[in-house]
Design an enzyme around this catalytic site. Sequence first.
Site, PDB file in Angstrom:
ATOM      1  N   ARG A 121      -0.559  -8.819 -21.426  1.00  0.00           N
ATOM      2  CA  ARG A 121      -0.125  -8.507 -22.801  1.00  0.00           C
ATOM      3  C   ARG A 121      -0.736  -9.405 -23.867  1.00  0.00           C
ATOM      4  NH1 ARG A 121       4.482  -7.783 -19.840  1.00  0.00           N
ATOM      5  NH2 ARG A 121       4.988  -5.586 -19.547  1.00  0.00           N
ATOM      6  N   LYS A 143     -12.116  -6.626 -34.798  1.00  0.00           N
ATOM      7  CA  LYS A 143     -12.136  -5.358 -34.064  1.00  0.00           C
ATOM      8  C   LYS A 143     -12.712  -5.599 -32.675  1.00  0.00           C
ATOM      9  CE  LYS A 143     -13.782  -2.394 -37.637  1.00  0.00           C
ATOM     10  NZ  LYS A 143     -14.410  -1.092 -37.854  1.00  0.00           N
ATOM     11  N   GLU A 185     -28.262  -6.350 -40.490  1.00  0.00           N
ATOM     12  CA  GLU A 185     -26.851  -6.429 -40.926  1.00  0.00           C
ATOM     13  C   GLU A 185     -26.661  -7.573 -41.934  1.00  0.00           C
ATOM     14  OE1 GLU A 185     -24.585  -4.168 -40.210  1.00  0.00           O
ATOM     15  OE2 GLU A 185     -25.168  -3.258 -38.299  1.00  0.00           O
ATOM     16  N   LYS A 227     -18.220 -11.096 -45.110  1.00  0.00           N
ATOM     17  CA  LYS A 227     -17.485 -10.129 -44.288  1.00  0.00           C
ATOM     18  C   LYS A 227     -16.011 -10.508 -44.240  1.00  0.00           C
ATOM     19  CE  LYS A 227     -17.059  -7.471 -40.161  1.00  0.00           C
ATOM     20  NZ  LYS A 227     -17.503  -7.161 -38.817  1.00  0.00           N
ATOM     21  N   GLU A 237      -8.228  -1.861 -41.804  1.00  0.00           N
ATOM     22  CA  GLU A 237      -9.054  -0.753 -42.277  1.00  0.00           C
ATOM     23  C   GLU A 237      -8.219   0.412 -42.781  1.00  0.00           C
ATOM     24  OE1 GLU A 237     -12.018  -0.046 -39.342  1.00  0.00           O
ATOM     25  OE2 GLU A 237     -13.430   0.767 -40.784  1.00  0.00           O
ATOM     26  N   ARG A 242     -13.060  -1.708 -46.426  1.00  0.00           N
ATOM     27  CA  ARG A 242     -14.114  -2.059 -45.473  1.00  0.00           C
ATOM     28  C   ARG A 242     -15.293  -1.098 -45.548  1.00  0.00           C
ATOM     29  NH1 ARG A 242     -12.858  -4.498 -39.592  1.00  0.00           N
ATOM     30  NH2 ARG A 242     -11.216  -5.950 -40.118  1.00  0.00           N
ATOM     31  N   ASN A 246     -20.299  -0.159 -44.448  1.00  0.00           N
ATOM     32  CA  ASN A 246     -21.048   0.941 -43.824  1.00  0.00           C
ATOM     33  C   ASN A 246     -22.302   1.329 -44.596  1.00  0.00           C
ATOM     34  OD1 ASN A 246     -19.370   1.194 -41.641  1.00  0.00           O
ATOM     35  ND2 ASN A 246     -18.014   2.649 -42.664  1.00  0.00           N
ATOM     36  N   HIS A 249     -25.251   3.055 -43.004  1.00  0.00           N
ATOM     37  CA  HIS A 249     -24.789   3.537 -41.706  1.00  0.00           C
ATOM     38  C   HIS A 249     -24.623   5.051 -41.628  1.00  0.00           C
ATOM     39  CE1 HIS A 249     -24.265  -0.685 -40.890  1.00  0.00           C
ATOM     40  NE2 HIS A 249     -23.789  -0.464 -39.690  1.00  0.00           N
ATOM     41  N   HIS A 253     -26.314   5.946 -38.408  1.00  0.00           N
ATOM     42  CA  HIS A 253     -25.630   6.559 -37.266  1.00  0.00           C
ATOM     43  C   HIS A 253     -26.239   7.915 -36.928  1.00  0.00           C
ATOM     44  CE1 HIS A 253     -21.763   4.000 -37.926  1.00  0.00           C
ATOM     45  NE2 HIS A 253     -22.526   3.465 -36.990  1.00  0.00           N
ATOM     46  N   HIS A 266     -29.624  -0.266 -33.214  1.00  0.00           N
ATOM     47  CA  HIS A 266     -28.689  -0.028 -34.308  1.00  0.00           C
ATOM     48  C   HIS A 266     -29.215  -0.603 -35.632  1.00  0.00           C
ATOM     49  CE1 HIS A 266     -24.900   0.501 -36.369  1.00  0.00           C
ATOM     50  NE2 HIS A 266     -24.874  -0.784 -36.668  1.00  0.00           N
TER      51      HIS A 266
HETATM   52  N1  LIG Z   1     -16.442  -5.616 -33.340  1.00  0.00           N
HETATM   53  C1  LIG Z   1     -17.206  -5.366 -34.380  1.00  0.00           C
HETATM   54  O1  LIG Z   1     -16.799  -5.488 -35.528  1.00  0.00           O
HETATM   55  C2  LIG Z   1     -18.631  -4.953 -34.150  1.00  0.00           C
HETATM   56  C3  LIG Z   1     -19.515  -4.882 -35.215  1.00  0.00           C
HETATM   57  C4  LIG Z   1     -20.841  -4.542 -34.964  1.00  0.00           C
HETATM   58  C5  LIG Z   1     -21.240  -4.257 -33.659  1.00  0.00           C
HETATM   59  N2  LIG Z   1     -20.343  -4.334 -32.634  1.00  0.00           N
HETATM   60  C6  LIG Z   1     -20.748  -4.070 -31.256  1.00  0.00           C
HETATM   61  O2  LIG Z   1     -21.689  -5.056 -30.871  1.00  0.00           O
HETATM   62  C7  LIG Z   1     -22.508  -4.514 -29.839  1.00  0.00           C
HETATM   63  C8  LIG Z   1     -23.936  -4.880 -30.113  1.00  0.00           C
HETATM   64  O3  LIG Z   1     -24.048  -6.284 -30.185  1.00  0.00           O
HETATM   65  P1  LIG Z   1     -25.436  -7.017 -29.875  1.00  0.00           P
HETATM   66  O4  LIG Z   1     -26.486  -6.398 -30.675  1.00  0.00           O
HETATM   67  O5  LIG Z   1     -25.175  -8.455 -29.970  1.00  0.00           O
HETATM   68  O6  LIG Z   1     -25.720  -6.557 -28.371  1.00  0.00           O
HETATM   69  P2  LIG Z   1     -25.659  -7.342 -26.983  1.00  0.00           P
HETATM   70  O7  LIG Z   1     -24.397  -8.091 -26.830  1.00  0.00           O
HETATM   71  O8  LIG Z   1     -25.986  -6.353 -25.945  1.00  0.00           O
HETATM   72  O9  LIG Z   1     -26.838  -8.405 -27.120  1.00  0.00           O
HETATM   73  C9  LIG Z   1     -28.161  -7.945 -27.249  1.00  0.00           C
HETATM   74  C10 LIG Z   1     -29.063  -8.491 -26.137  1.00  0.00           C
HETATM   75  O10 LIG Z   1     -29.365  -9.846 -26.410  1.00  0.00           O
HETATM   76  C11 LIG Z   1     -29.048 -10.670 -25.301  1.00  0.00           C
HETATM   77  N3  LIG Z   1     -28.687 -11.978 -25.849  1.00  0.00           N
HETATM   78  C12 LIG Z   1     -27.631 -12.273 -26.644  1.00  0.00           C
HETATM   79  N4  LIG Z   1     -27.716 -13.530 -27.069  1.00  0.00           N
HETATM   80  C13 LIG Z   1     -28.852 -14.058 -26.555  1.00  0.00           C
HETATM   81  C14 LIG Z   1     -29.502 -15.314 -26.667  1.00  0.00           C
HETATM   82  N5  LIG Z   1     -29.031 -16.288 -27.451  1.00  0.00           N
HETATM   83  N6  LIG Z   1     -30.659 -15.502 -25.992  1.00  0.00           N
HETATM   84  C15 LIG Z   1     -31.187 -14.497 -25.227  1.00  0.00           C
HETATM   85  N7  LIG Z   1     -30.629 -13.278 -25.115  1.00  0.00           N
HETATM   86  C16 LIG Z   1     -29.481 -13.073 -25.769  1.00  0.00           C
HETATM   87  C17 LIG Z   1     -27.952  -9.938 -24.576  1.00  0.00           C
HETATM   88  O11 LIG Z   1     -27.897 -10.316 -23.231  1.00  0.00           O
HETATM   89  C18 LIG Z   1     -28.408  -8.489 -24.756  1.00  0.00           C
HETATM   90  O12 LIG Z   1     -29.381  -8.173 -23.807  1.00  0.00           O
HETATM   91  C19 LIG Z   1     -22.252  -3.034 -29.803  1.00  0.00           C
HETATM   92  O13 LIG Z   1     -21.485  -2.711 -28.677  1.00  0.00           O
HETATM   93  C20 LIG Z   1     -21.453  -2.770 -31.075  1.00  0.00           C
HETATM   94  O14 LIG Z   1     -20.541  -1.702 -30.933  1.00  0.00           O
HETATM   95  C21 LIG Z   1     -19.059  -4.680 -32.865  1.00  0.00           C
HETATM   96 ZN   LIG Z   2     -23.787  -1.884 -38.076  1.00  0.00          ZN
END
Ligand SMILES: NC(=O)c1ccc[n+]([C@@H]2O[C@H](COP(=O)([O-])OP(=O)(O)OC[C@H]3O[C@@H](n4cnc5c(N)ncnc54)[C@H](O)[C@@H]3O)[C@@H](O)[C@H]2O)c1
Ligand SMILES: [Zn+2]
Length: 363
Positions: A121, A143, A185, A227, A237, A242, A246, A249, A253, A266
């Site tokens: 929980r 989120k 971003e 942010k 949201e 928020r 976007n 986006h 998207h 992305h």
């Molecule tokens: N919660 C939110 O508000 C929010 C906002 C935007 C995106 N997201 C989510 O985030 C995800 C994408 O995040 P991302 O782009 O970080 O992807 P990711 O976590 O897959 O990282 C991208 C790649 O980089 C590698 N990596 C990360 N840090 C590294 C480092 N310091 N050195 C070497 N390699 C490294 C990872 O292993 C991976 O292969 C998506 O699932 C998306 O939905 C969430």
């Molecule tokens: Zn984004």
Amino acid sequence: MIEFNVNPGDRGYRVRVEGGAVAHGFADALAVLPPGPVAILSDSNVAPLYGEAARRSVEASGRKSFAVTVPAGEGSKSLEVFSRVLGEMLSGGADRTSSLLALGGGVVGDLGGFAASTFMRGIPFFMAPTSLLSQVDSSVGGKVAVNHTRSKNLIGLFAQPAGVLVDPAVLSTLPAEEYASGLAEGVKAAAILDAELFARMEAEREPIRARDPATLEAVISRCLRLKADVVEKDERETKGLREVLNFGHTVGHALETALGYGTIRHGEAVSAGMVAACRLAERTRGFQAGETARLETLLSFFGLPVRLPAGTDPGRVLAAMRGDKKKRGGALRFVLLERLGRAGPAEAVAEAQVLEVLRGIGA
Ligand SMILES: NC(=O)c1ccc[n+]([C@@H]2O[C@H](COP(=O)([O-])OP(=O)(O)OC[C@H]3O[C@@H](n4cnc5c(N)ncnc54)[C@H](O)[C@@H]3O)[C@@H](O)[C@H]2O)c1
Ligand SMILES: [Zn+2]
């Protein structure tokens, strides 16, 4: 080192941005965690690079730790991997006095935040984001989610971390395309909310591109602060505040959908999407063409696309937007800039205009 508090609703937490913190240790930042064993969640790329350093910090804070490592990539944001993580937390000795340290990109942050928030929980989680995207964006905002086979981020909740530690020095090992994608971003945050930050990114584009930790400390903390300002006012949201986040986006998207997920990153899709939104704003609200040019120049300098990928059918992108619109039950919604640093929603944008803009930036 730059530190600030984020106060969404009744639970605040501290964000620290410090170049070199992972290597030098950040035990003091972990004082916010309960005394029990800490699960260090990471992925198969990040764990071998920084897992040991994180373990040292946790142990130096007086807590036991154990590693939980998932395969790198979006595929780990699944119910299967989520379930496996909970199982490994049990085997590692986690209980209600435990916490989770999410050491990795947005995938690890989203998965880890969700796993911690549901384990028995809910136990606290601490974010140590290692990708640029997670450092400028996803680690703050509250989120967390995993994906359903039919829809991204379908299974999740709003949950605030106990703290966030951002170390720009770890970006040195991030693949170039991931770095560029994260920059999109960051540029977005500046474009919608902070003209001064935008100008700073232009002026410091060289050290930013070279991943200079000192420059990034200032830029990343500003992006996160921006942010945080938005999410503090609209934690769940529900107020529509928020929405400005976007920017870029709607087309972004749609591009991801039209080209097929995984074909375009992305951040790359958002980059082209921001250019499209600016062209649209030129037509509908007198946004200056010179400002669009500044945005394009900066994005290009960072290696990001400012056109649709070669061979993209603008009609298909528009169709994807229509699909999205149906899901939301409304008109095509865009976030448009009035000028750099100031954005607002624009409803009921004419499809013909969108199509014209997409054709204009087609290859
Ligand atoms: N919660 C939110 O508000 C929010 C906002 C935007 C995106 N997201 C989510 O985030 C995800 C994408 O995040 P991302 O782009 O970080 O992807 P990711 O976590 O897959 O990282 C991208 C790649 O980089 C590698 N990596 C990360 N840090 C590294 C480092 N310091 N050195 C070497 N390699 C490294 C990872 O292993 C991976 O292969 C998506 O699932 C998306 O939905 C969430
Ligand atoms: Zn984004």
